[in-house]
Design an enzyme around this catalytic site. Structure first.
Site, mmCIF file in Angstrom:
data_model
loop_
_atom_site.group_PDB
_atom_site.id
_atom_site.type_symbol
_atom_site.label_atom_id
_atom_site.label_comp_id
_atom_site.label_asym_id
_atom_site.label_seq_id
_atom_site.Cartn_x
_atom_site.Cartn_y
_atom_site.Cartn_z
ATOM 1 C CG HIS A 194 -0.329 0.011 2.529
ATOM 2 N ND1 HIS A 194 0.464 -1.004 2.990
ATOM 3 C CD2 HIS A 194 -0.381 0.937 3.534
ATOM 4 C CE1 HIS A 194 0.883 -0.712 4.225
ATOM 5 N NE2 HIS A 194 0.395 0.458 4.562
ATOM 6 C CG HIS B 251 -0.283 4.024 4.819
ATOM 7 N ND1 HIS B 251 -0.924 3.270 5.770
ATOM 8 C CD2 HIS B 251 -1.254 4.756 4.215
ATOM 9 C CE1 HIS B 251 -2.222 3.538 5.750
ATOM 10 N NE2 HIS B 251 -2.437 4.439 4.814
ATOM 11 C CG ASP C 140 4.798 2.717 7.192
ATOM 12 O OD1 ASP C 140 3.898 3.235 6.516
ATOM 13 O OD2 ASP C 140 4.602 1.727 7.938
ATOM 14 C CG HIS C 141 4.341 -0.251 4.027
ATOM 15 N ND1 HIS C 141 4.365 -1.611 4.225
ATOM 16 C CD2 HIS C 141 3.831 0.277 5.184
ATOM 17 C CE1 HIS C 141 3.886 -1.902 5.423
ATOM 18 N NE2 HIS C 141 3.556 -0.767 6.019
ATOM 19 C CG HIS D 57 -4.013 -0.900 6.262
ATOM 20 N ND1 HIS D 57 -3.951 -0.986 7.635
ATOM 21 C CD2 HIS D 57 -3.022 -0.040 5.887
ATOM 22 C CE1 HIS D 57 -2.981 -0.208 8.079
ATOM 23 N NE2 HIS D 57 -2.393 0.379 7.029
#
Length: 326
Positions: free
Chosen positions: A61, A63, A65-66, A138
């Site tokens: 996804h 976000h 942090d990914h 999510h």
């Protein structure tokens, strides 16, 4: 065919001194597939197995942090004079995001970069296996992924074939390809078809049926476990899973090994492991740089190998620096 899972980053949302942001490297033969690329991923890889010449990247996804480790890594490949193309797959919006980042941050690349928005339930085909996109629960559009190998032919019994009068050599090959030879049928000397291996990666998600169904009989399920049950309400609010919930899903799916990642900064890891093992004993909580080997079932179960910096790292082909790096 070797198959392994290397954990380059196992933290959830925020890095710690011991855990980097999400990044998992799958190696199958010559293929090197990265799932997620959190901030600092290339440094994590350089510190451990080396920066491999990745073949594909799958984002769960969008976000930050990914995926925030991608710009630096893509530019590093360019400075190393990479020539092989690279494809990045992700949920809808991935192409728009990467186009913007390329225009504003890392610029033109000398190698071909392809970005593909995957539709829910998309299947990406490789030589000998597929990667299936799994729509999970999510905040926003988010995917898990299942790597599913093709079935393998049953084991050929050469001794029995010879006893039945089949001469070793080309006739053995004909039997294994499904032909009848001298009245001997393949069913007499070839065992039942053997299923290929299956790995499932949940990405960030609340417990969901999509992962449960996809993980049925999986050799390894890599599932997020951001919280323990004490923070169940927090997990629900943020679209995450507790260790207990992940373990319950592993029991229902009948997986061989459960690996829990995306660990919140509030935990060292032991709390997550103990809660899950009370439900599903074959649970591990990998640390950064740990590796899971996934042999064919007849050769043994998947096993976690702890990182030992005093021993040589597993061999990973890296993209050579063919020219000066600025």
């Amino acid at each position: 065919m070797d198959l392994s899972i290397f954990f380059a980053g196992t933290a959830g949302s925020v890095p710690t001194a011991r855990r980097g942001l999400p990044a998992t490297l799958i190696r199958r033969g010559a293929d090197k597939v990265l799932i997620d690329c959190g901030e600092g991923t290339q440094r994590q890889l350089i510190r451990s197995v080396g920066l491999p010449d990745l073949t594909e990247v799958f984002l769960t996804h969008l976000h930050t942090d990914h995926w925030l480790g991608l710009p630096g890594m893509l530019k590093s490949f360019d400075l190393r004079d990479r020539t092989a193309p690279l494809t990045i797959f992700g949920p809808p919006g991935t192409k728009k995001l990467l186009d913007t980042v390329q225009q504003t941050i890392f610029g033109r690349l000398k190698y071909r970069l392809r970005v593909v928005d995957l539709e829910p339930d998309a299947i990406v085909e490789f030589d000998g296996y597929e990667i299936h996109a799994l729509r999970v629960r999510h905040r926003g559009e988010a995917y898990g992924y299942a790597l599913i190998e093709e079935d393998r032919p049953g084991r050929f019994d050469a001794v029995l074939a010879a006893k039945l009068g089949v001469a070793p050599g080309p006739d053995f090959g004909r039997l294994q390809r499904g032909e009848t030879v001298g009245g001997v049928t393949p069913e007499q000397v070839v065992g039942e078809t053997r299923h290929g291996r299956k790995l499932v990666f949940s990405g960030d998600t609340s417990p969901c049926d999509m992962v449960r169904v996809a993980a049925d009989g999986a050799d390894v399920l890599v599932h997020e476990a951001t919280f323990t049950s004490e923070e169940r309400e927090r997990a629900l609010e943020t679209g995450h899973t507790t260790a207990r919930q992940a373990a319950e899903l592993a029991v229902e799916a009948g997986v061989g090994l459960l690996a829990l990642t995306h660990v919140s900064t509030r935990y060292a890891g032991g709390e997550i492991r103990d809660e899950a093992r009370a439900i599903f004993p074959r649970t591990e909580v990998p640390r950064d740089f740990d590796l899971i080997d996934v042999p064919f079932p007849e050769k043994g179960p998947p096993e976690l190998h702890r990182w030992d910096p005093s021993r040589p790292a597993p061999a990973v082909e890296t993209a050579p620096a063919q020219g000066p790096i600025a």
